[in-house]
Design an enzyme around this catalytic site. Structure first.
Site, PDB file in Angstrom:
ATOM      1  N   TYR A 206     -20.584  23.257 -24.508  1.00 29.78           N
ATOM      2  CA  TYR A 206     -19.533  22.490 -23.853  1.00 29.78           C
ATOM      3  C   TYR A 206     -19.216  22.691 -22.676  1.00 29.78           C
ATOM      4  O   TYR A 206     -19.119  21.631 -21.698  1.00 29.78           O
ATOM      5  CB  TYR A 206     -18.842  23.589 -24.543  1.00 29.78           C
ATOM      6  CG  TYR A 206     -17.038  22.831 -23.924  1.00 29.78           C
ATOM      7  CD1 TYR A 206     -16.573  21.251 -24.750  1.00 29.78           C
ATOM      8  CD2 TYR A 206     -16.364  23.481 -22.918  1.00 29.78           C
ATOM      9  CE1 TYR A 206     -15.184  20.576 -23.542  1.00 29.78           C
ATOM     10  CE2 TYR A 206     -15.136  23.125 -22.676  1.00 29.78           C
ATOM     11  CZ  TYR A 206     -14.419  22.172 -23.008  1.00 29.78           C
ATOM     12  OH  TYR A 206     -13.288  21.472 -22.773  1.00 29.78           O
ATOM     13  N   LYS A 210     -19.097  19.568 -18.907  1.00 29.04           N
ATOM     14  CA  LYS A 210     -17.606  19.548 -18.239  1.00 29.04           C
ATOM     15  C   LYS A 210     -18.082  19.158 -17.093  1.00 29.04           C
ATOM     16  O   LYS A 210     -17.318  18.741 -15.910  1.00 29.04           O
ATOM     17  CB  LYS A 210     -16.669  20.165 -18.901  1.00 29.04           C
ATOM     18  CG  LYS A 210     -16.091  19.849 -20.566  1.00 29.04           C
ATOM     19  CD  LYS A 210     -14.963  18.723 -20.245  1.00 29.04           C
ATOM     20  CE  LYS A 210     -14.513  18.771 -21.453  1.00 29.04           C
ATOM     21  NZ  LYS A 210     -13.565  16.814 -21.567  1.00 29.04           N
TER      22      LYS A 210
END
Length: 363
Positions: A206, A210
Site C-alpha cells: 500500500y 501513496k
C-alpha cells in the site's frame, strides 16, 4: 557552556511560541480555500473521509458531487451530505464510476461540467483509496496491482482529466490580465497517507503507491506554475490560477479501516500501537482548515505532521520557518524512533518465528 545553554533555551522557547501562534492562525487570516457557491467533486465520497469532507463542504455552502462505485452507498451518503446544506440553492449529485480507469475519469469531469451548467468544477478532490496491508511475500500479484491502481493511478488519471478540462476551458468573461490575481483559484487535491511518508512493516503493498502520489503532487505543483504563468502571456486566455495540494491523514475510524485489519500482520499492529485515531469528521475539519490557510502539504494529526516534517525533502513549505525548524527537530527524533521500530519487528520475529506471517484476524 551555561551561556550557550541559555541561548539555546531562549531560541527553543521562541520557536514553540511562534509555532503555537502559527497553529492558531495569527500570521495568516486570509481564506485561500473559499467554497461557498463552488462546485466540488470528491472521489471515494460514499464513506469515510470522503463522506466527512462532503458534509463539511456542504456546511460551508458548496455544491457537492461524490463519486464511488456502489450506488446504494452513494445514495445514502448523498442524503447525509445534502442534509448539511445551509442554503436552498445548493445542489448535490452522485456519479457511479470506476476511477481506476482513465476513461471513467474523463466521463466524471464531462458529466460534472454538464451538470454544472457547462462550467468545469472549481475543486476536485482525488480521495479514492484503500489499504490491503500484509507482508510483501504474502501478497498476490493481483492485489499489488490493485493497490497501485486505486491508490495511485486513480488520482493520476483524475488529475489528467481535470487539468485538461481546466486548461482548455473558455476564457473568463469581463476579466483582464491585471485583475487575474483577484479571481478565486481552482484546487486539485490528492489524499495520500502518512504511511507514504515512512515505511512500516506490513504496508509494503500500500504505502509505495501513496509515496508515489506524494511525488506526483510535487511534480504537478511545479507543472501548473507553467500554466499559471502562461495566463499572463500576450497569447494567454484569462483563467483562474490552479493550485495543487496533498493531504496525508493517519488512521481513520472508518469501515475501510475495519477491512484493513482483516489482513494486517500482527507486527504491524504492534508498530502502530499508540498511534492517534481520528474520525472522518476530525480529519475533514483539519484538512479543510489547513487548505483555508493556503497550505500545500497537509497532515491531519501531530504524529503525521512530525512524519511530514522529517520527509519534506524538495516539497514546497507551508511555512518556511516552522517547517525548517521542525524538520531539524524530527531528524534528531528519528535517530531514536527508527531503531525502536526496527527492534520491535526483530523482536516479534524472534519471539514468534517465521511461520507466523499471516494477519492477526486470520489466526
Amino acid at each position: 557552556m551555561a551561556v550557550g545553554f541559555f541561548w539555546a533555551s531562549v531560541l527553543l522557547s521562541v520557536f514553540f511560541v511562534v509555532l503555537a501562534l502559527d497553529i492558531m492562525g495569527l500570521f495568516n487570516r486570509k481564506n485561500y480555500f473559499q467554497v461557498d457557491g463552488k462546485t466540488v467533486v470528491i472521489t471515494g465520497g460514499s464513506q469515510g473521509m470522503g463522506r466527512g469532507l462532503g458534509k463539511l463542504l456542504a456546511q460551508k455552502g458548496a455544491n457537492v458531487v461524490i463519486v464511488a462505485r456502489n450506488k446504494a452507498k452513494l445514495e445514502s451518503a448523498l442524503e447525509y451530505i445534502s442534509g448539511a446544506a445551509v442554503k436552498s440553492t445548493q445542489r448535490f449529485h452522485f456519479i457511479s464510476a470506476d476511477v481506476t480507469k482513465a476513461e471513467e475519469n474523463d466521463r466524471i469531469i464531462c458529466e460534472v461540467t454538464e451538470w454544472n451548467h457547462g462550467q468545469a468544477p472549481d475543486i476536485v478532490w482525488a480521495n479514492a483509496g484503500m489499504a490491503t496491508p500484509s507482508f510483501l511475500i504474502d501478497t498476490s500479484v493481483d492485489v499489488l496491482r490493485q493497490q497501485m491502481d486505486i491508490n495511485y493511478f486513480a488520482a493520476a488519471f483524475l488529475a489528467q482529466s481535470t487539468l485538461k478540462a481546466w486548461i482548455n476551458s473558455p476564457a473568463l468573461k469581463d476579466v483582464d490580465k491585471k485583475s487575474l490575481s483577484s479571481v478565486p483559484a481552482r484546487h486539485f487535491i490528492m489524499t495520500s497517507s502518512s504511511a507514504g511518508l515512512v515505511g512500516v512493516a506490513g504496508y509494503s503493498p500500500y504505502s509505495p503507491a501513496k509515496a508515489a502520489l506524494r511525488n506526483l503532487s510535487d511534480a504537478l505543483h511545479e507543472e501548473v506554475q507553467f500554466y499559471n504563468g502562461a495566463r499572463y502571456h500576450v497569447s494567454g486566455a484569462a483563467a483562474p490560477e490552479i493550485k495543487i495540494h496533498l493531504v496525508c491523514p493517519g488512521t481513520i475510524s472508518t469501515p475501510g479501516h475495519v477491512e484493513e485489519n482483516k489482513t494486517k500482520h500482527p507486527v504491524t499492529v504492534v508498530l502502530e500501537e499508540g498511534d492517534p485515531v481520528q474520525t472522518e469528521d476530525e480529519v475533514a475539519a483539519v484538512a479543510v482548515k489547513e487548505l483555508e490557510r493556503g497550505y500545500y502539504f497537509i497532515a491531519t494529526n501531530f504524529l503525521g505532521k512530525a512524519m511530514r516534517a522529517s520527509a519534506l525533502s524538495g516539497s514546497p513549505r507551508n511555512n518556511w520557518f516552522i517547517d525548517t525548524v521542525f524538520s531539524w527537530v524530527t531528524s534528531l527524533v528519528w535517530l531514536f524512533v527508527q531503531p525502536d521500530m526496527d527492534g520491535k519487528a526483530w523482536k516479534y520475529g524472534k519471539t514468534h518465528g517465521l511461520g507466523n506471517t499471516k494477519s492477526q484476524a486470520a489466526q
